[in-house]
Design a protein around this motif. Structure first.
Motif, PDB file in Angstrom:
ATOM      1  N   ALA A   1      43.166  40.840  40.303  1.00  0.00           N
ATOM      2  CA  ALA A   1      42.578  39.567  39.857  1.00  0.00           C
ATOM      3  C   ALA A   1      43.441  38.985  38.742  1.00  0.00           C
ATOM      4  O   ALA A   1      44.328  39.665  38.219  1.00  0.00           O
ATOM      5  CB  ALA A   1      41.153  39.761  39.361  1.00  0.00           C
ATOM      6  N   TYR A   2      43.187  37.752  38.394  1.00  0.00           N
ATOM      7  CA  TYR A   2      43.774  37.028  37.253  1.00  0.00           C
ATOM      8  C   TYR A   2      45.200  36.536  37.481  1.00  0.00           C
ATOM      9  O   TYR A   2      45.679  35.708  36.697  1.00  0.00           O
ATOM     10  CB  TYR A   2      43.766  37.884  35.970  1.00  0.00           C
ATOM     11  CG  TYR A   2      42.429  38.356  35.502  1.00  0.00           C
ATOM     12  CD1 TYR A   2      41.444  37.461  35.111  1.00  0.00           C
ATOM     13  CD2 TYR A   2      42.134  39.719  35.448  1.00  0.00           C
ATOM     14  CE1 TYR A   2      40.206  37.910  34.670  1.00  0.00           C
ATOM     15  CE2 TYR A   2      40.901  40.180  35.010  1.00  0.00           C
ATOM     16  CZ  TYR A   2      39.938  39.271  34.618  1.00  0.00           C
ATOM     17  OH  TYR A   2      38.719  39.712  34.181  1.00  0.00           O
TER      18      TYR A   2
ATOM     19  N   ILE B   1      38.439  26.677  31.755  1.00  0.00           N
ATOM     20  CA  ILE B   1      39.586  26.906  32.632  1.00  0.00           C
ATOM     21  C   ILE B   1      39.299  26.271  33.986  1.00  0.00           C
ATOM     22  O   ILE B   1      38.301  26.592  34.631  1.00  0.00           O
ATOM     23  CB  ILE B   1      39.837  28.420  32.796  1.00  0.00           C
ATOM     24  CG1 ILE B   1      40.098  29.061  31.430  1.00  0.00           C
ATOM     25  CG2 ILE B   1      41.006  28.682  33.735  1.00  0.00           C
ATOM     26  CD1 ILE B   1      40.064  30.570  31.441  1.00  0.00           C
ATOM     27  N   ASP B   2      40.163  25.363  34.411  1.00  0.00           N
ATOM     28  CA  ASP B   2      39.923  24.606  35.635  1.00  0.00           C
ATOM     29  C   ASP B   2      40.613  25.278  36.822  1.00  0.00           C
ATOM     30  O   ASP B   2      41.596  24.783  37.363  1.00  0.00           O
ATOM     31  CB  ASP B   2      40.422  23.168  35.469  1.00  0.00           C
ATOM     32  CG  ASP B   2      40.076  22.293  36.664  1.00  0.00           C
ATOM     33  OD1 ASP B   2      39.176  22.684  37.434  1.00  0.00           O
ATOM     34  OD2 ASP B   2      40.705  21.230  36.829  1.00  0.00           O
ATOM     35  N   CYS B   3      40.085  26.421  37.234  1.00  0.00           N
ATOM     36  CA  CYS B   3      40.593  27.078  38.446  1.00  0.00           C
ATOM     37  C   CYS B   3      39.666  28.190  38.871  1.00  0.00           C
ATOM     38  O   CYS B   3      38.828  28.649  38.091  1.00  0.00           O
ATOM     39  CB  CYS B   3      42.014  27.611  38.251  1.00  0.00           C
ATOM     40  SG  CYS B   3      42.137  29.121  37.309  1.00  0.00           S
ATOM     41  N   ASP B   4      39.812  28.626  40.117  1.00  0.00           N
ATOM     42  CA  ASP B   4      39.121  29.806  40.601  1.00  0.00           C
ATOM     43  C   ASP B   4      40.027  31.011  40.406  1.00  0.00           C
ATOM     44  O   ASP B   4      41.223  30.875  40.141  1.00  0.00           O
ATOM     45  CB  ASP B   4      38.780  29.653  42.089  1.00  0.00           C
ATOM     46  CG  ASP B   4      37.746  28.563  42.345  1.00  0.00           C
ATOM     47  OD1 ASP B   4      36.934  28.301  41.431  1.00  0.00           O
ATOM     48  OD2 ASP B   4      37.760  27.982  43.448  1.00  0.00           O
ATOM     49  N   CYS B   5      39.455  32.195  40.549  1.00  0.00           N
ATOM     50  CA  CYS B   5      40.219  33.434  40.427  1.00  0.00           C
ATOM     51  C   CYS B   5      40.067  34.216  41.725  1.00  0.00           C
ATOM     52  O   CYS B   5      38.947  34.536  42.133  1.00  0.00           O
ATOM     53  CB  CYS B   5      39.728  34.261  39.246  1.00  0.00           C
ATOM     54  SG  CYS B   5      40.618  35.816  39.012  1.00  0.00           S
TER      55      CYS B   5
ATOM     56  N   ALA C   1      33.053  48.107  42.885  1.00  0.00           N
ATOM     57  CA  ALA C   1      33.992  47.835  41.798  1.00  0.00           C
ATOM     58  C   ALA C   1      34.433  46.375  41.814  1.00  0.00           C
ATOM     59  O   ALA C   1      34.553  45.738  40.763  1.00  0.00           O
ATOM     60  CB  ALA C   1      35.204  48.755  41.912  1.00  0.00           C
ATOM     61  N   LYS C   2      34.638  45.851  43.017  1.00  0.00           N
ATOM     62  CA  LYS C   2      35.058  44.450  43.130  1.00  0.00           C
ATOM     63  C   LYS C   2      33.969  43.519  42.611  1.00  0.00           C
ATOM     64  O   LYS C   2      34.262  42.528  41.928  1.00  0.00           O
ATOM     65  CB  LYS C   2      35.413  44.128  44.575  1.00  0.00           C
ATOM     66  CG  LYS C   2      35.948  42.727  44.788  1.00  0.00           C
ATOM     67  CD  LYS C   2      36.620  42.570  46.150  1.00  0.00           C
ATOM     68  CE  LYS C   2      35.752  42.993  47.303  1.00  0.00           C
ATOM     69  NZ  LYS C   2      36.406  42.736  48.607  1.00  0.00           N
ATOM     70  N   LEU C   3      32.717  43.849  42.910  1.00  0.00           N
ATOM     71  CA  LEU C   3      31.601  43.036  42.423  1.00  0.00           C
ATOM     72  C   LEU C   3      31.549  43.046  40.896  1.00  0.00           C
ATOM     73  O   LEU C   3      31.355  41.997  40.265  1.00  0.00           O
ATOM     74  CB  LEU C   3      30.288  43.549  43.001  1.00  0.00           C
ATOM     75  CG  LEU C   3      29.020  42.804  42.570  1.00  0.00           C
ATOM     76  CD1 LEU C   3      29.078  41.347  42.986  1.00  0.00           C
ATOM     77  CD2 LEU C   3      27.781  43.479  43.175  1.00  0.00           C
ATOM     78  N   LYS C   4      31.746  44.210  40.290  1.00  0.00           N
ATOM     79  CA  LYS C   4      31.740  44.296  38.829  1.00  0.00           C
ATOM     80  C   LYS C   4      32.908  43.518  38.234  1.00  0.00           C
ATOM     81  O   LYS C   4      32.758  42.855  37.200  1.00  0.00           O
ATOM     82  CB  LYS C   4      31.789  45.754  38.392  1.00  0.00           C
ATOM     83  CG  LYS C   4      30.508  46.523  38.670  1.00  0.00           C
ATOM     84  CD  LYS C   4      30.604  47.965  38.206  1.00  0.00           C
ATOM     85  CE  LYS C   4      29.303  48.712  38.478  1.00  0.00           C
ATOM     86  NZ  LYS C   4      29.386  50.131  38.058  1.00  0.00           N
ATOM     87  N   ALA C   5      34.063  43.593  38.882  1.00  0.00           N
ATOM     88  CA  ALA C   5      35.221  42.829  38.416  1.00  0.00           C
ATOM     89  C   ALA C   5      34.952  41.335  38.514  1.00  0.00           C
ATOM     90  O   ALA C   5      35.304  40.564  37.612  1.00  0.00           O
ATOM     91  CB  ALA C   5      36.460  43.209  39.224  1.00  0.00           C
ATOM     92  N   MET C   6      34.317  40.917  39.592  1.00  0.00           N
ATOM     93  CA  MET C   6      34.005  39.499  39.775  1.00  0.00           C
ATOM     94  C   MET C   6      32.997  39.025  38.739  1.00  0.00           C
ATOM     95  O   MET C   6      33.080  37.888  38.251  1.00  0.00           O
ATOM     96  CB  MET C   6      33.499  39.248  41.198  1.00  0.00           C
ATOM     97  CG  MET C   6      34.582  39.425  42.260  1.00  0.00           C
ATOM     98  SD  MET C   6      33.958  39.288  43.961  1.00  0.00           S
ATOM     99  CE  MET C   6      33.471  37.561  44.001  1.00  0.00           C
TER     100      MET C   6
ATOM    101  N   LYS D   1      35.488  30.556  38.699  1.00  0.00           N
ATOM    102  CA  LYS D   1      34.651  31.176  39.717  1.00  0.00           C
ATOM    103  C   LYS D   1      35.475  32.226  40.441  1.00  0.00           C
ATOM    104  O   LYS D   1      36.588  31.944  40.905  1.00  0.00           O
ATOM    105  CB  LYS D   1      34.130  30.142  40.710  1.00  0.00           C
ATOM    106  CG  LYS D   1      33.235  30.750  41.797  1.00  0.00           C
ATOM    107  CD  LYS D   1      32.758  29.680  42.770  1.00  0.00           C
ATOM    108  CE  LYS D   1      31.899  30.317  43.861  1.00  0.00           C
ATOM    109  NZ  LYS D   1      31.457  29.302  44.852  1.00  0.00           N
ATOM    110  N   ALA D   2      34.953  33.447  40.525  1.00  0.00           N
ATOM    111  CA  ALA D   2      35.629  34.513  41.243  1.00  0.00           C
ATOM    112  C   ALA D   2      35.417  34.342  42.742  1.00  0.00           C
ATOM    113  O   ALA D   2      34.302  34.106  43.196  1.00  0.00           O
ATOM    114  CB  ALA D   2      35.109  35.871  40.781  1.00  0.00           C
ATOM    115  N   ILE D   3      36.502  34.477  43.504  1.00  0.00           N
ATOM    116  CA  ILE D   3      36.455  34.355  44.961  1.00  0.00           C
ATOM    117  C   ILE D   3      36.856  35.684  45.584  1.00  0.00           C
ATOM    118  O   ILE D   3      37.955  36.186  45.343  1.00  0.00           O
ATOM    119  CB  ILE D   3      37.406  33.249  45.463  1.00  0.00           C
ATOM    120  CG1 ILE D   3      37.108  31.906  44.781  1.00  0.00           C
ATOM    121  CG2 ILE D   3      37.335  33.130  46.986  1.00  0.00           C
ATOM    122  CD1 ILE D   3      35.776  31.307  45.122  1.00  0.00           C
TER     123      ILE D   3
END
Length: 225
Positions: free
Chosen positions: A139-140, A155-159, A168-173, A183-185
């Protein structure tokens, strides 16, 4: 939850540490030398204009020991030595890799991508940490460090986020979504990082062409339910 930004003294790491500490998260900045990490904390406090009790600087290994979630923010050439320095302390944790394999890492153009043997920098991290009980998420890498450092604005963007461990991915998001305006995608498994990491040099090229530092990406048309 305590967050460690490993190799967090560059603009990307500083920006993430500052954003999360400012939002109230418990943050540790890691560096090869604790003194450099402490200087990074002082720099953030100077930018914000006040001291931060929820922000500290430690060596990378010490930061990895005390944190629950790790964010790796180093250039490609520092990826392996940094991971080797903390690999004994990652069991049971989530590691978010923000590495983008740019040609500038070996003296070339930041607008060009380096093909790595494992397919992506995130998959390289998985290979380096093979045998450890750690969940790797990417991510990031598509968020501008300038946008992170410009802490007074959203911040004007998605990640774009990739990972094979859904929990783990859900927690990272959830952590990503704490960045204002972001917004995490969920982009799928860790192998999708091969596509996502190539967006970084594209955005850098757009920044250079348009003489800005804030190019980002938005994903539209998805079901938000």
């Amino acid at each position: 939850m305590k967050i460690a930004v490993i190799g967090g003294t560059g603009d990307q790491g500083l920006g993430l540490a500052m954003r999360y500490a400012k939002s109230g998260e418990d943050v540790v900045i890691g560096s090869r030398k604790a003194e450099k990490a402490e200087n990074a904390v002082a720099e953030i406090e100077n930018i914000l204009g006040h001291s931060m009790k929820n922000l500290e600087g430690l060596s990378n290994p010490d930061a990895a020991v005390v944190a629950d979630m790790l964010i790796l923010t180093v250039p490609l050439q520092a990826q392996r030595p940094t991971l080797d320095s903390i690999k004994e302390y990652v069991d049971g944790k989530i590691l978010i890799d923000a590495t983008a394999p740019l040609n500038s890492n070996i003296g070339g153009s930041p607008m060009e991508f380096i093909e790595v043997w494992e397919g992506s920098a995130a998959e390289r991290t998985v290979a380096i940490l093979k045998g450890k009980d750690v969940a790797v998420v990417s991510a990031y890498s598509n968020i501008s460090s300038s946008s992170l450092m410009n802490h007074e604005k959203d911040i004007d963007c998605d990640c774009l986020v990739c990972g094979d461990d859904d929990e783990a991915k859900l927690k990272a998001m959830e952590l990503v979504n704490k960045l204002p305006g972001v917004k995490a995608i969920d982009c799928g498994g860790i192998s999708r990082s091969r596509i996502v990491e190539k967006i970084t040099p594209l955005l850098i090229g757009l920044n250079i062409k348009n003489r800005t530092h804030y190019a980002g990406i938005r994903i539209t048309g998805l079901d938000n339910k």
